[in-house]
Enzyme design. Structure first.
Site: not given
Length: 384
Positions: A187, A287
């Site tokens: 992340h 994504h």
């Protein structure tokens, strides 16, 4: 000749912005232009692009519209502009497919596959109880999962933090076995030295990939991280154009790219990014922790991209407490998952029908989603 007559924007729960474009012949196309937590900013960018370049124009000239929106302004790129372009681009492809009676992937060369594998999120921002959740998702038919690696992490952290991340993955691997893929998302929270340590420590449990091991502004560190692991490296959700991807493709350290169809210029641009990646033997895994229009756009590109590996989707993701993907669809069955796959839709345009009444109703609600600001024990800001 049809031309663009009107557009509307709807901010809806949990954190999405939907764009409706209408043409003179009554055709309606939908797009999802949003930067999570910056919906108002992107709304302004969409309005500026639509009012300046698109109202009154022929909607079918998609490539020319893309070039005009991108190159017509002296300042280019970045998340806000590229997300605004992305949502408009999605809607234009939706219109074109509906006018021609064909799904978008047919207009891009036809399908290279009949279905695409999807993965399911487990755990939240601060991962916990992931083993039990992993078992539940596998029992539901998913064959691939993804989890966050860590919560807040210091630039140089202690062995216990590394051990905690390793133990979580170990527990998931023990719970689901070796035939289930598990992606681990760093992340962008992790500094270069910790990324090297974590990658090496996670190696025995064979993640499907480690995602965004460092922030994109530190992509120059990826070759050093790659030296410490054989785990495939994935990145790209915060990269917005083919020019952003060019360098990581050329240096050869990334194995999976993850452009976002609502951030990286839409269908037009991501199809080009996918083709570039194919030339470098790099897989595509778009994504998509977003809504149904973004997911439908992803699946259209997956359908006609030979190097598409797997598709992220946000069903029941931890962000979606106030609204979920299927809520906004007239026919939710289009995203029914079968043994961890979703069938490529063959309906015209993006292949989905938006429940417009529901969108309008939900847009009356107050939506004010922003990601949390995390801090280290010393009070300094931590990466979320």
């Amino acid at each position: 000749m049809s031309y663009i007559t009107d557009y509307e924007l709807f901010e809806v729960p949990p954190r999405w912005l939907m764009l409706r474009i209408e043409t003179a012949d009554g055709t309606v196309g939908w797009g999802e232009p949003v930067v999570e937590g910056r919906a108002h900013t992107v709304r302004a960018a969409v309005e500026e692009l639509m009012d300046t370049y698109l109202l009154g124009e022929n909607p079918t000239r998609i490539e020319d519209h893309w070039q005009t929106m991108y190159r017509g302004g002296f300042y280019r790129g970045g998340p806000v502009l590229m997300s605004a372009i992305a949502g408009i681009d999605q809607a234009l492809w939706d219109i074109k497919g509906k006018q021609l009676g064909a799904p978008v992937h047919e207009l891009l060369g036809g399908p290279a596959r009949d279905r695409i594998r999807v993965y399911q999120w487990i755990g939240g921002d601060r991962p916990s109880e992931v083993a039990e959740e992993a078992e539940t998702k596998v029992e539901a038919g998913f064959t691939a999962l993804k989890m966050n690696a860590t919560a807040e992490i210091e630039r140089v952290d202690d062995p216990a933090t590394v051990d905690a991340a390793v133990n979580r993955l170990h527990e998931v691997r023990d719970a689901v076995g070796d035939e289930i893929d598990v992606g681990v998302d760093f992340h962008g929270r992790v500094s270069k030295p910790m990324a090297k340590r974590l990658a090496e420590a996670l190696e025995p449990y064979e993640p499907m990939f480690i995602e965004e091991p460092v922030l994109p502004e530190h992509n120059d560190a990826l070759p050093q991280i790659a030296e410490h692991t054989t785990i495939p490296i994935a990145t790209g959700e915060r990269m917005y154009s083919r020019w952003d991807f060019k360098e990581i493709l050329e240096d050869g350290t990334v194995d999976v790219i993850q452009p976002d169809l609502s951030h990286a210029g839409g269908i037009t641009e991501v199809k080009k990014i996918a083709a570039m990646a194919e030339a470098y033997d790099v897989a595509l895994a778009p994504h998509c922790p977003l809504g149904p229009i973004a997911l439908a756009s992803c699946v259209q590109v997956d359908a006609c991209s030979p190097n598409a590996l797997i598709q992220e989707q946000s069903l029941n993701i931890h962000y979606n407490d106030t609204g979920d993907v299927l809520d906004y669809l007239a026919d939710p069955s289009v995203f029914e998952y079968d043994n961890g796959y979703v069938t490529i839709p063959d309906n015209p345009g993006l292949g989905i029908e938006i429940n417009e009444d529901y969108v309008r109703d939900q847009s009356e609600k107050t939506v004010n989603w922003h990601n949390p600001v995390w801090r280290h024990p010393d009070g300094s800001v931590a990466e979320w």
